[in-house]
Design a protein around this motif. Structure first.
Motif, PDB file in Angstrom:
ATOM      1  N   VAL A 143       0.852  -1.185   0.000  1.00 42.91           N
ATOM      2  CA  VAL A 143       0.000   0.000   0.000  1.00 42.91           C
ATOM      3  C   VAL A 143       0.890   1.237   0.000  1.00 42.91           C
ATOM      4  O   VAL A 143       1.925   1.275   0.662  1.00 42.91           O
ATOM      5  N   ILE A 144       0.504   2.238  -0.792  1.00 44.95           N
ATOM      6  CA  ILE A 144       1.247   3.495  -0.904  1.00 44.95           C
ATOM      7  C   ILE A 144       0.462   4.583  -0.188  1.00 44.95           C
ATOM      8  O   ILE A 144      -0.674   4.885  -0.561  1.00 44.95           O
ATOM      9  N   LEU A 145       1.076   5.191   0.829  1.00 43.68           N
ATOM     10  CA  LEU A 145       0.460   6.266   1.611  1.00 43.68           C
ATOM     11  C   LEU A 145       1.305   7.516   1.428  1.00 43.68           C
ATOM     12  O   LEU A 145       2.455   7.566   1.860  1.00 43.68           O
ATOM     13  N   GLN A 146       0.722   8.499   0.783  1.00 41.10           N
ATOM     14  CA  GLN A 146       1.481   9.693   0.417  1.00 41.10           C
ATOM     15  C   GLN A 146       1.433  10.742   1.521  1.00 41.10           C
ATOM     16  O   GLN A 146       0.811  11.784   1.373  1.00 41.10           O
ATOM     17  N   PHE A 147       2.083  10.457   2.609  1.00 37.25           N
ATOM     18  CA  PHE A 147       2.424  11.413   3.649  1.00 37.25           C
ATOM     19  C   PHE A 147       3.272  10.691   4.688  1.00 37.25           C
ATOM     20  O   PHE A 147       3.353   9.463   4.699  1.00 37.25           O
ATOM     21  N   ALA A 148       3.906  11.456   5.574  1.00 39.21           N
ATOM     22  CA  ALA A 148       4.795  10.881   6.584  1.00 39.21           C
ATOM     23  C   ALA A 148       4.300  11.215   7.977  1.00 39.21           C
ATOM     24  O   ALA A 148       5.084  11.493   8.880  1.00 39.21           O
TER      25      ALA A 148
ATOM     26  N   PRO B  14       8.312  14.188   0.447  1.00 41.64           N
ATOM     27  CA  PRO B  14       9.568  14.891   0.192  1.00 41.64           C
ATOM     28  C   PRO B  14      10.336  15.133   1.486  1.00 41.64           C
ATOM     29  O   PRO B  14       9.759  15.125   2.580  1.00 41.64           O
ATOM     30  N   VAL B  15      11.631  15.360   1.349  1.00 44.11           N
ATOM     31  CA  VAL B  15      12.491  15.611   2.503  1.00 44.11           C
ATOM     32  C   VAL B  15      13.383  16.819   2.213  1.00 44.11           C
ATOM     33  O   VAL B  15      13.646  17.146   1.055  1.00 44.11           O
ATOM     34  N   TRP B  16      13.835  17.455   3.283  1.00 45.47           N
ATOM     35  CA  TRP B  16      14.850  18.503   3.135  1.00 45.47           C
ATOM     36  C   TRP B  16      15.663  18.558   4.420  1.00 45.47           C
ATOM     37  O   TRP B  16      15.117  18.840   5.490  1.00 45.47           O
ATOM     38  N   VAL B  17      16.944  18.249   4.299  1.00 40.84           N
ATOM     39  CA  VAL B  17      17.830  18.238   5.456  1.00 40.84           C
ATOM     40  C   VAL B  17      18.495  19.608   5.575  1.00 40.84           C
ATOM     41  O   VAL B  17      19.221  20.034   4.674  1.00 40.84           O
TER      42      VAL B  17
ATOM     43  N   PHE C  20       3.992  19.823  -1.144  1.00 41.27           N
ATOM     44  CA  PHE C  20       3.514  18.449  -1.023  1.00 41.27           C
ATOM     45  C   PHE C  20       2.154  18.332  -0.332  1.00 41.27           C
ATOM     46  O   PHE C  20       1.264  17.637  -0.835  1.00 41.27           O
ATOM     47  N   PRO C  21       1.920  18.986   0.822  1.00 42.68           N
ATOM     48  CA  PRO C  21       0.563  18.929   1.375  1.00 42.68           C
ATOM     49  C   PRO C  21      -0.494  19.492   0.421  1.00 42.68           C
ATOM     50  O   PRO C  21      -1.651  19.046   0.450  1.00 42.68           O
ATOM     51  N   ALA C  22      -0.097  20.438  -0.437  1.00 42.98           N
ATOM     52  CA  ALA C  22      -1.042  20.942  -1.445  1.00 42.98           C
ATOM     53  C   ALA C  22      -1.415  19.835  -2.425  1.00 42.98           C
ATOM     54  O   ALA C  22      -2.563  19.719  -2.852  1.00 42.98           O
ATOM     55  N   LEU C  23      -0.420  19.009  -2.806  1.00 45.17           N
ATOM     56  CA  LEU C  23      -0.721  17.831  -3.640  1.00 45.17           C
ATOM     57  C   LEU C  23      -1.707  16.916  -2.925  1.00 45.17           C
ATOM     58  O   LEU C  23      -2.705  16.474  -3.505  1.00 45.17           O
ATOM     59  N   VAL C  24      -1.440  16.632  -1.657  1.00 47.85           N
ATOM     60  CA  VAL C  24      -2.313  15.747  -0.881  1.00 47.85           C
ATOM     61  C   VAL C  24      -3.717  16.324  -0.795  1.00 47.85           C
ATOM     62  O   VAL C  24      -4.714  15.581  -0.788  1.00 47.85           O
TER      63      VAL C  24
ATOM     64  N   VAL D  52       3.084  21.011   7.167  1.00 47.50           N
ATOM     65  CA  VAL D  52       4.346  20.654   6.506  1.00 47.50           C
ATOM     66  C   VAL D  52       5.151  19.702   7.391  1.00 47.50           C
ATOM     67  O   VAL D  52       5.641  18.663   6.940  1.00 47.50           O
ATOM     68  N   ASP D  53       5.254  20.035   8.669  1.00 42.88           N
ATOM     69  CA  ASP D  53       6.042  19.218   9.586  1.00 42.88           C
ATOM     70  C   ASP D  53       5.437  17.823   9.765  1.00 42.88           C
ATOM     71  O   ASP D  53       6.170  16.842   9.951  1.00 42.88           O
ATOM     72  N   ARG D  54       4.113  17.723   9.716  1.00 41.47           N
ATOM     73  CA  ARG D  54       3.473  16.421   9.882  1.00 41.47           C
ATOM     74  C   ARG D  54       3.599  15.555   8.638  1.00 41.47           C
ATOM     75  O   ARG D  54       3.821  14.356   8.715  1.00 41.47           O
ATOM     76  N   PHE D  55       3.454  16.157   7.471  1.00 42.35           N
ATOM     77  CA  PHE D  55       3.378  15.396   6.223  1.00 42.35           C
ATOM     78  C   PHE D  55       4.748  15.104   5.610  1.00 42.35           C
ATOM     79  O   PHE D  55       4.872  14.168   4.822  1.00 42.35           O
ATOM     80  N   CYS D  56       5.758  15.900   5.958  1.00 40.53           N
ATOM     81  CA  CYS D  56       7.068  15.800   5.303  1.00 40.53           C
ATOM     82  C   CYS D  56       8.151  15.500   6.338  1.00 40.53           C
ATOM     83  O   CYS D  56       7.883  15.371   7.530  1.00 40.53           O
ATOM     84  N   LEU D  57       9.395  15.395   5.872  1.00 36.88           N
ATOM     85  CA  LEU D  57      10.562  15.264   6.748  1.00 36.88           C
ATOM     86  C   LEU D  57      11.448  16.478   6.534  1.00 36.88           C
ATOM     87  O   LEU D  57      11.980  16.682   5.426  1.00 36.88           O
TER      88      LEU D  57
END
Length: 329
Positions: free
Chosen positions: A167-172, A205-208, A222-226, A277-282
């Motif tokens: 299963v593919i879940l598009q958020f983190a 998506p991620v950004w270090v 990315f949350p806008a995509l979701v 953003v913080d919830r959905f991404c890294l």
């Protein structure tokens, strides 16, 4: 936990191949590509090149749908790519978003998705099916690729539990993933399957960076995509059937321009808050990424898929190679 990456095919072909090669060398085990043939390059010739320039990496669409191409075409494509790659293909499939909506069409229904998955499996295994009243078989095909179903809503998640390999879940967001997996488990149990054998992908998506402000702006799209999927869910389910953590962030959402889909600093994302953003991404320092990935693994995620489309992709792969992946080996 295994790691994958997804490419948005809006860059030179040579760079797509180079990024794929770099990712495999860095330890990424899965390579995925978006399928939105009007907005970006056609994915299947690119998957051919990705397969030809890797040795062990598993490859697939993240995600295609049953309507853009006839399912017999999709089956033939994957059966061919499976021969080219030595059996490394993976089908990521869902109801369809940008590839459908940019043509003024709606995503397909869960029933159509289920029938397509069944036909795909039979055809890629070389079995005969009844296709619109006509006996149809890919006599040369063998070895059906694993099928990953992407979704957010209870019906598709239940379907994934009943029939999917993954299963593919598009958020983190660990809490939302746990909610989603409740439906996957239910579907699996009703079908007499062991839900623990179903792979679970979190894709984001991620950004270090030490600078959270910069990091958030690189991934805010990315949350806008979701939100496109969430708005669709709100139209089909009662409010009490969906978690507020998933639906509340779209209250101030305006229109969505698919010509700026998955685009850094797109105006599509103006409504997205830092919290979402913080919830959905890294985002943040590498340690924050490792910590969140451990939480994702704790709720059942078996693969984290880096949406590699925020800029400086080569640097992101190198940072993950050195500072993230070693913690999960």
């Amino acid at each position: 936990m295994r790691f994958g990456f997804t490419i948005k095919p809006d860059m030179p072909v040579e760079r797509i191949v180079a990024l794929t090669h770099q990712a495999e060398a860095a330890g990424f085990q899965y390579g995925w590509i978006f399928d939105s043939h009007v907005l970006w390059l056609e994915p299947y010739p690119l998957l051919t090149l990705m397969a030809s320039n890797t040795k062990n990496m598993r490859l697939g669409t993240c995600v295609t749908n049953p309507a853009t191409r006839d399912i017999t075409v999709t089956a033939s494509l994957f059966a061919t790519l499976n021969l080219i790659s030595g059996g490394r293909m993976q089908l990521g499939i869902g109801r369809g978003d940008s590839s459908r909506r940019v043509l003024g069409k709606k995503p397909v229904g869960a029933g159509d998705l289920e029938r397509a998955v069944k036909a795909f499996r039979e055809l890629t295994a070389g079995h005969e099916i009844d296709y619109e009243g006509q006996a149809t078989r890919l006599s040369w095909a063998k070895g059906s690729p694993p099928v990953w179903i992407a979704g957010y809503g209870p019906k598709v998640l239940d379907l994934a539990g009943r029939v999917a390999d993954g299963v593919i879940l598009q958020f983190a967001d660990p809490d939302l993933i746990a909610w989603c997996l409740g439906f996957v488990k239910k579907g699996a149990e009703e079908a007499g399957r062991d839900w623990r054998k179903i792979e679970v992908m979190a894709a984001a998506p991620v950004w270090v960076s030490d600078d959270l402000k910069v990091a958030r702006e690189r991934v805010r799209w990315f949350p806008a995509l979701v939100s496109n999927h969430v708005v669709d869910l709100i139209s089909r389910y009662k409010p009490e059937e969906l978690p507020p953590a998933l639906t509340s962030f779209v209250r101030n959402r305006g229109g969505y321009d698919y010509q700026h889909h998955c685009e850094v600093e797109s105006s599509n994302a103006n409504f997205v808050s830092d919290d979402v953003v913080d919830r959905f991404c890294l985002v943040g320092r590498a340690e924050a990424h490792r910590e969140k990935l451990r939480k994702l693994a704790g709720v059942g995620v078996t693969q984290f898929n880096v949406y590699l489309m925020c800029g400086e992709e080569e640097d992101t792969l190198e940072i993950y190679k050195k500072e993230v992946l070693p913690a999960f080996r």
